[in-house]
Scaffold this motif. Sequence first.
Motif, PDB file in Angstrom:
ATOM      1  N   PHE A  68      -8.834  -0.118  -4.535  1.00  0.00           N
ATOM      2  CA  PHE A  68      -7.831  -0.069  -3.465  1.00  0.00           C
ATOM      3  C   PHE A  68      -8.378   0.682  -2.242  1.00  0.00           C
ATOM      4  O   PHE A  68      -8.194   0.236  -1.101  1.00  0.00           O
ATOM      5  N   ALA A  69      -9.054   1.798  -2.473  1.00  0.00           N
ATOM      6  CA  ALA A  69      -9.642   2.560  -1.370  1.00  0.00           C
ATOM      7  C   ALA A  69     -10.726   1.749  -0.663  1.00  0.00           C
ATOM      8  O   ALA A  69     -10.839   1.795   0.568  1.00  0.00           O
ATOM      9  N   ALA A  70     -11.516   0.984  -1.428  1.00  0.00           N
ATOM     10  CA  ALA A  70     -12.551   0.154  -0.817  1.00  0.00           C
ATOM     11  C   ALA A  70     -11.939  -0.936   0.052  1.00  0.00           C
ATOM     12  O   ALA A  70     -12.435  -1.212   1.160  1.00  0.00           O
ATOM     13  N   VAL A  71     -10.850  -1.538  -0.420  1.00  0.00           N
ATOM     14  CA  VAL A  71     -10.180  -2.571   0.374  1.00  0.00           C
ATOM     15  C   VAL A  71      -9.644  -1.964   1.677  1.00  0.00           C
ATOM     16  O   VAL A  71      -9.803  -2.546   2.757  1.00  0.00           O
ATOM     17  N   LEU A  72      -9.031  -0.792   1.581  1.00  0.00           N
ATOM     18  CA  LEU A  72      -8.540  -0.138   2.795  1.00  0.00           C
ATOM     19  C   LEU A  72      -9.672   0.201   3.760  1.00  0.00           C
ATOM     20  O   LEU A  72      -9.517   0.087   4.976  1.00  0.00           O
ATOM     21  N   SER A  73     -10.811   0.601   3.220  1.00  0.00           N
ATOM     22  CA  SER A  73     -11.935   0.944   4.100  1.00  0.00           C
ATOM     23  C   SER A  73     -12.497  -0.298   4.783  1.00  0.00           C
ATOM     24  O   SER A  73     -12.928  -0.233   5.931  1.00  0.00           O
ATOM     25  N   LEU A  75     -10.749  -2.724   5.723  1.00  0.00           N
ATOM     26  CA  LEU A  75      -9.764  -3.047   6.750  1.00  0.00           C
ATOM     27  C   LEU A  75      -9.806  -2.054   7.913  1.00  0.00           C
ATOM     28  O   LEU A  75      -8.958  -2.113   8.805  1.00  0.00           O
ATOM     29  N   LYS A  76     -10.755  -1.124   7.871  1.00  0.00           N
ATOM     30  CA  LYS A  76     -10.970  -0.126   8.933  1.00  0.00           C
ATOM     31  C   LYS A  76      -9.785   0.827   9.101  1.00  0.00           C
ATOM     32  O   LYS A  76      -9.443   1.240  10.207  1.00  0.00           O
ATOM     33  N   ILE A  77      -9.154   1.172   7.988  1.00  0.00           N
ATOM     34  CA  ILE A  77      -8.068   2.152   7.993  1.00  0.00           C
ATOM     35  C   ILE A  77      -8.698   3.546   8.143  1.00  0.00           C
ATOM     36  O   ILE A  77      -9.750   3.811   7.574  1.00  0.00           O
ATOM     37  N   PRO A  78      -8.095   4.467   8.873  1.00  0.00           N
ATOM     38  CA  PRO A  78      -8.640   5.825   8.983  1.00  0.00           C
ATOM     39  C   PRO A  78      -8.758   6.514   7.615  1.00  0.00           C
ATOM     40  O   PRO A  78      -7.955   6.260   6.705  1.00  0.00           O
ATOM     41  N   LEU A  79      -9.743   7.376   7.481  1.00  0.00           N
ATOM     42  CA  LEU A  79     -10.070   8.010   6.211  1.00  0.00           C
ATOM     43  C   LEU A  79      -8.886   8.753   5.597  1.00  0.00           C
ATOM     44  O   LEU A  79      -8.670   8.689   4.393  1.00  0.00           O
ATOM     45  N   PHE A  80      -8.124   9.463   6.402  1.00  0.00           N
ATOM     46  CA  PHE A  80      -6.982  10.207   5.886  1.00  0.00           C
ATOM     47  C   PHE A  80      -6.022   9.273   5.156  1.00  0.00           C
ATOM     48  O   PHE A  80      -5.524   9.583   4.069  1.00  0.00           O
ATOM     49  N   ILE A  82      -6.724   6.324   3.894  1.00  0.00           N
ATOM     50  CA  ILE A  82      -7.378   5.762   2.706  1.00  0.00           C
ATOM     51  C   ILE A  82      -7.179   6.697   1.519  1.00  0.00           C
ATOM     52  O   ILE A  82      -6.794   6.279   0.425  1.00  0.00           O
ATOM     53  N   VAL A  83      -7.441   7.975   1.737  1.00  0.00           N
ATOM     54  CA  VAL A  83      -7.283   8.957   0.661  1.00  0.00           C
ATOM     55  C   VAL A  83      -5.828   9.038   0.232  1.00  0.00           C
ATOM     56  O   VAL A  83      -5.509   8.965  -0.965  1.00  0.00           O
ATOM     57  N   LEU A  84      -4.938   9.184   1.184  1.00  0.00           N
ATOM     58  CA  LEU A  84      -3.518   9.275   0.869  1.00  0.00           C
ATOM     59  C   LEU A  84      -3.011   8.003   0.192  1.00  0.00           C
ATOM     60  O   LEU A  84      -2.293   8.055  -0.810  1.00  0.00           O
ATOM     61  N   GLY A  85      -3.422   6.863   0.703  1.00  0.00           N
ATOM     62  CA  GLY A  85      -2.982   5.601   0.134  1.00  0.00           C
ATOM     63  C   GLY A  85      -3.475   5.381  -1.281  1.00  0.00           C
ATOM     64  O   GLY A  85      -2.728   4.911  -2.153  1.00  0.00           O
ATOM     65  N   SER A  86      -4.715   5.744  -1.547  1.00  0.00           N
ATOM     66  CA  SER A  86      -5.234   5.556  -2.902  1.00  0.00           C
ATOM     67  C   SER A  86      -4.594   6.538  -3.883  1.00  0.00           C
ATOM     68  O   SER A  86      -4.358   6.191  -5.044  1.00  0.00           O
ATOM     69  N   ILE A  87      -4.250   7.730  -3.427  1.00  0.00           N
ATOM     70  CA  ILE A  87      -3.545   8.678  -4.299  1.00  0.00           C
ATOM     71  C   ILE A  87      -2.163   8.128  -4.651  1.00  0.00           C
ATOM     72  O   ILE A  87      -1.760   8.132  -5.821  1.00  0.00           O
ATOM     73  N   VAL A  88      -1.451   7.646  -3.647  1.00  0.00           N
ATOM     74  CA  VAL A  88      -0.122   7.084  -3.890  1.00  0.00           C
ATOM     75  C   VAL A  88      -0.226   5.842  -4.771  1.00  0.00           C
ATOM     76  O   VAL A  88       0.581   5.648  -5.701  1.00  0.00           O
ATOM     77  N   PHE A  89      -1.228   5.003  -4.527  1.00  0.00           N
ATOM     78  CA  PHE A  89      -1.418   3.794  -5.325  1.00  0.00           C
ATOM     79  C   PHE A  89      -1.635   4.134  -6.799  1.00  0.00           C
ATOM     80  O   PHE A  89      -0.996   3.560  -7.683  1.00  0.00           O
ATOM     81  N   VAL A  90      -2.520   5.085  -7.078  1.00  0.00           N
ATOM     82  CA  VAL A  90      -2.782   5.462  -8.473  1.00  0.00           C
ATOM     83  C   VAL A  90      -1.538   6.084  -9.098  1.00  0.00           C
ATOM     84  O   VAL A  90      -1.216   5.819 -10.254  1.00  0.00           O
ATOM     85  N   TYR A  91      -0.828   6.888  -8.324  1.00  0.00           N
ATOM     86  CA  TYR A  91       0.403   7.480  -8.849  1.00  0.00           C
ATOM     87  C   TYR A  91       1.405   6.389  -9.229  1.00  0.00           C
ATOM     88  O   TYR A  91       2.044   6.459 -10.291  1.00  0.00           O
ATOM     89  N   LEU A  92       1.553   5.387  -8.374  1.00  0.00           N
ATOM     90  CA  LEU A  92       2.513   4.328  -8.644  1.00  0.00           C
ATOM     91  C   LEU A  92       2.124   3.472  -9.853  1.00  0.00           C
ATOM     92  O   LEU A  92       2.985   3.081 -10.630  1.00  0.00           O
TER      93      LEU A  92
END
Length: 95
Positions: A68-73, A75-80, A82-92
């Motif tokens: 998920f983090a690789a896909v966000l990266s 897509l040129k999403i800012p690093l902050f 990416i980290v936040l999104g992958s944490i939320v994704f794994v939590y979900l």
Amino acid sequence: MTFLIIFLFLATIVTRILPAFFVTRLSLPEWLVTYLNYIPYAALGVLIFPGILTAVERPVYGILGAIFAAVLSFLKIPLFFIVLGSIVFVYLIML
């Protein structure tokens, strides 16, 4: 004990500081400079990958979070985010 500290200090200085003085005088080929630029990324990958497998209950959750983090990266999403999104994704997906 003091002798050991001084000896280790000198060994560290010789191996870290002195090469900096000599490398500035060298003219390295472009292919070598390109190769050396990839070393931090490789080292970061080696440091992060074991954490991906051991940070959560099942390694598959960590692998899915990394994908998920690789896909966000890509897509040129800012690093902050990416980290936040992958944490939320794994939590979900762990719910």
